[in-house]
Scaffold this active site. Structure first.
Site, PDB file in Angstrom:
ATOM      1  N   ARG A 101      49.127  93.291  60.412  1.00  0.00           N
ATOM      2  CA  ARG A 101      49.186  91.860  60.725  1.00  0.00           C
ATOM      3  C   ARG A 101      49.352  91.567  62.209  1.00  0.00           C
ATOM      4  O   ARG A 101      49.700  90.452  62.584  1.00  0.00           O
ATOM      5  CB  ARG A 101      50.317  91.205  59.923  1.00  0.00           C
ATOM      6  CG  ARG A 101      50.077  91.300  58.421  1.00  0.00           C
ATOM      7  CD  ARG A 101      51.111  90.554  57.632  1.00  0.00           C
ATOM      8  NE  ARG A 101      50.867  90.657  56.195  1.00  0.00           N
ATOM      9  CZ  ARG A 101      51.613  90.079  55.268  1.00  0.00           C
ATOM     10  NH1 ARG A 101      52.667  89.357  55.618  1.00  0.00           N
ATOM     11  NH2 ARG A 101      51.323  90.224  53.980  1.00  0.00           N
ATOM     12  N   HIS A 157      42.273 101.855  55.176  1.00  0.00           N
ATOM     13  CA  HIS A 157      41.668 100.520  55.147  1.00  0.00           C
ATOM     14  C   HIS A 157      41.922  99.841  56.481  1.00  0.00           C
ATOM     15  O   HIS A 157      43.055  99.788  56.954  1.00  0.00           O
ATOM     16  CB  HIS A 157      42.266  99.685  54.007  1.00  0.00           C
ATOM     17  CG  HIS A 157      41.345  98.620  53.506  1.00  0.00           C
ATOM     18  ND1 HIS A 157      40.782  97.674  54.339  1.00  0.00           N
ATOM     19  CD2 HIS A 157      40.886  98.341  52.260  1.00  0.00           C
ATOM     20  CE1 HIS A 157      40.014  96.869  53.615  1.00  0.00           C
ATOM     21  NE2 HIS A 157      40.046  97.253  52.361  1.00  0.00           N
ATOM     22  N   TYR A 163      42.598  93.318  57.526  1.00  0.00           N
ATOM     23  CA  TYR A 163      41.716  92.190  57.259  1.00  0.00           C
ATOM     24  C   TYR A 163      41.523  91.287  58.478  1.00  0.00           C
ATOM     25  O   TYR A 163      40.561  90.523  58.540  1.00  0.00           O
ATOM     26  CB  TYR A 163      42.261  91.353  56.103  1.00  0.00           C
ATOM     27  CG  TYR A 163      42.426  92.120  54.809  1.00  0.00           C
ATOM     28  CD1 TYR A 163      41.576  93.181  54.486  1.00  0.00           C
ATOM     29  CD2 TYR A 163      43.434  91.792  53.901  1.00  0.00           C
ATOM     30  CE1 TYR A 163      41.725  93.888  53.309  1.00  0.00           C
ATOM     31  CE2 TYR A 163      43.592  92.506  52.706  1.00  0.00           C
ATOM     32  CZ  TYR A 163      42.731  93.549  52.428  1.00  0.00           C
ATOM     33  OH  TYR A 163      42.880  94.251  51.257  1.00  0.00           O
ATOM     34  N   HIS A 199      35.914  95.471  55.729  1.00  0.00           N
ATOM     35  CA  HIS A 199      35.278  94.256  55.227  1.00  0.00           C
ATOM     36  C   HIS A 199      34.221  93.842  56.247  1.00  0.00           C
ATOM     37  O   HIS A 199      34.528  93.763  57.462  1.00  0.00           O
ATOM     38  CB  HIS A 199      36.302  93.145  55.057  1.00  0.00           C
ATOM     39  CG  HIS A 199      37.194  93.327  53.871  1.00  0.00           C
ATOM     40  ND1 HIS A 199      38.058  92.354  53.430  1.00  0.00           N
ATOM     41  CD2 HIS A 199      37.342  94.367  53.018  1.00  0.00           C
ATOM     42  CE1 HIS A 199      38.709  92.792  52.363  1.00  0.00           C
ATOM     43  NE2 HIS A 199      38.294  94.005  52.095  1.00  0.00           N
ATOM     44  N   GLU A 222      32.604  97.442  52.698  1.00  0.00           N
ATOM     45  CA  GLU A 222      33.040  97.146  51.335  1.00  0.00           C
ATOM     46  C   GLU A 222      32.204  96.019  50.727  1.00  0.00           C
ATOM     47  O   GLU A 222      31.929  95.010  51.383  1.00  0.00           O
ATOM     48  CB  GLU A 222      34.512  96.748  51.340  1.00  0.00           C
ATOM     49  CG  GLU A 222      35.073  96.491  49.958  1.00  0.00           C
ATOM     50  CD  GLU A 222      36.578  96.298  49.957  1.00  0.00           C
ATOM     51  OE1 GLU A 222      37.102  95.819  48.938  1.00  0.00           O
ATOM     52  OE2 GLU A 222      37.239  96.632  50.972  1.00  0.00           O
ATOM     53  N   ASP A 242      33.428  98.050  45.415  1.00  0.00           N
ATOM     54  CA  ASP A 242      34.615  97.476  44.772  1.00  0.00           C
ATOM     55  C   ASP A 242      34.213  96.827  43.454  1.00  0.00           C
ATOM     56  O   ASP A 242      33.419  95.882  43.429  1.00  0.00           O
ATOM     57  CB  ASP A 242      35.259  96.450  45.698  1.00  0.00           C
ATOM     58  CG  ASP A 242      36.581  95.910  45.166  1.00  0.00           C
ATOM     59  OD1 ASP A 242      36.583  95.323  44.066  1.00  0.00           O
ATOM     60  OD2 ASP A 242      37.613  96.082  45.846  1.00  0.00           O
ATOM     61  N   HIS A 272      35.034  92.982  43.095  1.00  0.00           N
ATOM     62  CA  HIS A 272      34.208  92.171  43.988  1.00  0.00           C
ATOM     63  C   HIS A 272      32.769  92.082  43.504  1.00  0.00           C
ATOM     64  O   HIS A 272      32.149  91.011  43.540  1.00  0.00           O
ATOM     65  CB  HIS A 272      34.233  92.758  45.401  1.00  0.00           C
ATOM     66  CG  HIS A 272      35.568  92.699  46.062  1.00  0.00           C
ATOM     67  ND1 HIS A 272      35.838  93.345  47.246  1.00  0.00           N
ATOM     68  CD2 HIS A 272      36.724  92.074  45.698  1.00  0.00           C
ATOM     69  CE1 HIS A 272      37.091  93.115  47.590  1.00  0.00           C
ATOM     70  NE2 HIS A 272      37.662  92.359  46.665  1.00  0.00           N
ATOM     71  N   HIS A 310      36.562 101.227  44.986  1.00  0.00           N
ATOM     72  CA  HIS A 310      37.821 100.558  44.692  1.00  0.00           C
ATOM     73  C   HIS A 310      37.761 100.163  43.216  1.00  0.00           C
ATOM     74  O   HIS A 310      36.847  99.444  42.805  1.00  0.00           O
ATOM     75  CB  HIS A 310      38.001  99.310  45.552  1.00  0.00           C
ATOM     76  CG  HIS A 310      38.383  99.615  46.972  1.00  0.00           C
ATOM     77  ND1 HIS A 310      38.286  98.685  47.981  1.00  0.00           N
ATOM     78  CD2 HIS A 310      38.887 100.742  47.537  1.00  0.00           C
ATOM     79  CE1 HIS A 310      38.707  99.235  49.113  1.00  0.00           C
ATOM     80  NE2 HIS A 310      39.063 100.486  48.863  1.00  0.00           N
ATOM     81  N   ASP A 359      38.159  86.148  44.745  1.00  0.00           N
ATOM     82  CA  ASP A 359      38.664  87.519  44.817  1.00  0.00           C
ATOM     83  C   ASP A 359      40.113  87.601  44.330  1.00  0.00           C
ATOM     84  O   ASP A 359      41.041  87.306  45.076  1.00  0.00           O
ATOM     85  CB  ASP A 359      38.558  87.996  46.271  1.00  0.00           C
ATOM     86  CG  ASP A 359      39.060  89.414  46.466  1.00  0.00           C
ATOM     87  OD1 ASP A 359      39.391  90.076  45.466  1.00  0.00           O
ATOM     88  OD2 ASP A 359      39.120  89.859  47.630  1.00  0.00           O
ATOM     89  N   HIS A 363      42.404  90.465  42.028  1.00  0.00           N
ATOM     90  CA  HIS A 363      42.421  91.741  41.323  1.00  0.00           C
ATOM     91  C   HIS A 363      43.381  91.702  40.134  1.00  0.00           C
ATOM     92  O   HIS A 363      44.364  90.958  40.130  1.00  0.00           O
ATOM     93  CB  HIS A 363      42.832  92.865  42.266  1.00  0.00           C
ATOM     94  CG  HIS A 363      41.872  93.087  43.390  1.00  0.00           C
ATOM     95  ND1 HIS A 363      42.019  94.113  44.304  1.00  0.00           N
ATOM     96  CD2 HIS A 363      40.733  92.441  43.747  1.00  0.00           C
ATOM     97  CE1 HIS A 363      41.016  94.072  45.161  1.00  0.00           C
ATOM     98  NE2 HIS A 363      40.236  93.058  44.861  1.00  0.00           N
ATOM     99  N   GLU A 408      43.408  99.306  43.695  1.00  0.00           N
ATOM    100  CA  GLU A 408      43.956  98.272  44.580  1.00  0.00           C
ATOM    101  C   GLU A 408      44.544  97.155  43.719  1.00  0.00           C
ATOM    102  O   GLU A 408      44.367  95.977  43.994  1.00  0.00           O
ATOM    103  CB  GLU A 408      42.870  97.683  45.472  1.00  0.00           C
ATOM    104  CG  GLU A 408      42.398  98.562  46.582  1.00  0.00           C
ATOM    105  CD  GLU A 408      41.455  97.829  47.504  1.00  0.00           C
ATOM    106  OE1 GLU A 408      41.532  98.034  48.707  1.00  0.00           O
ATOM    107  OE2 GLU A 408      40.628  97.031  47.004  1.00  0.00           O
TER     108      GLU A 408
END
Length: 267
Positions: free
Chosen positions: A35, A65, A68, A105, A134, A167, A170, A202, A215, A217, A247
């Protein structure tokens, strides 16, 4: 090769504690704080600690990964610049640690997104690390929900180290019917991208419906996808040695059970 996303509180070497606890053959985590833009350089002691923990673990493969916040397609020049710098830092860290796979991504943009992604990726040296684009759900302005989009990006990249992370949630949310047409979806994929470009999966069930482009999960077998897709994938000879990573929500309390569900599907 089945495993899970794992927590790394206390250091990335802690990933192997969870991997061994849950019997993972592969683990996925962030190599850096996810972050914030700044990345502190790793010390030789940190690198050695990670490599020693990996050697002493039963985990065979590591997939990292990319955070984001990295958006190589961004409409903002500032964000694109920060994203390129962060990509270089992520690749350098993966290279130093011996991590072969980085999941990315593709990005989000109102216009010219694919062009920007291609230009930015072509400006980055991968050092042999496999950067995997992805497949996305298609939420908002995100790129990569259509196989054609990922194919267009890959076709313009100079480096052959790039591949795909497929994924399940997704792809389903993007409108590919993996529930009722397993082989048909992979046939569609092959029309645009060589199947060998899939370097990781994924494995996620979906809280939202087919083609929702939302999106969310869900735990394996508890969502809109159900178990049959995962049964077919786990027994598909084409993908036997490829990392397959959970995930799913509530990682620390539910991953072990989700992994057991997946293993029970293998014949």
């Amino acid at each position: 090769m089945i495993g899970s996303t794992v927590k790394t509180v206390g250091g990335i070497d802690k990933a192997f504690h969870w991997g061994d606890k849950w019997g993972c053959e592969v683990v996925q985590f962030y190599l850096t704080l996810s972050r914030k833009w700044e990345v502190n350089p790793m010390t030789s002691d940190q690198i050695d600690l990670f490599k020693r923990a990996w050697r002493e673990s039963s985990v065979k493969e590591v997939v990292a990964h990319i955070p984001y916040l990295v958006n190589l397609a961004s409409d903002s020049r500032d964000i694109r610049g920060k994203s390129v710098a962060r990509m270089r830092a992520e690749i350098e860290r993966a290279y130093l640690l011996g991590v072969k796979y980085l999941v990315l991504h593709p990005g989000s943009a109102k216009s010219k997104g694919i062009e920007r992604v291609v230009n930015n990726l072509n400006s980055i040296e991968t050092k042999g690390v496999n950067v995997l684009l992805e497949t996305m759900a298609g939420q908002g302005n995100s790129l990569g929900s259509r196989f054609e989009e990922i194919a267009e990006i890959l076709s313009h990249l100079k480096d052959d180290s790039f591949g795909v992370c497929f994924d399940s949630a997704h792809v389903f949310q993007a409108g590919y019917d993996i529930v009722n047409d397993y082989q048909g979806v992979f046939d569609q994929f092959k029309k645009h991208i060589p199947i060998e470009k899939i370097k990781a999966f994924h494995l996620n069930d979906s809280k939202t419906g087919f083609g929702s482009r939302v999106d969310r999960h869900q735990h394996i077998g508890e969502g809109e996808i159900g178990l049959e897709f995962f049964r077919q994938l786990l027994n598909d000879e084409r993908f036997k040695g490829i990392p397959k990573i959970l995930e799913t929500p509530e990682t620390e309390t539910r991953s072990e059970g989700n992994l057991k569900t997946l293993r029970n599907l293998i014949v």
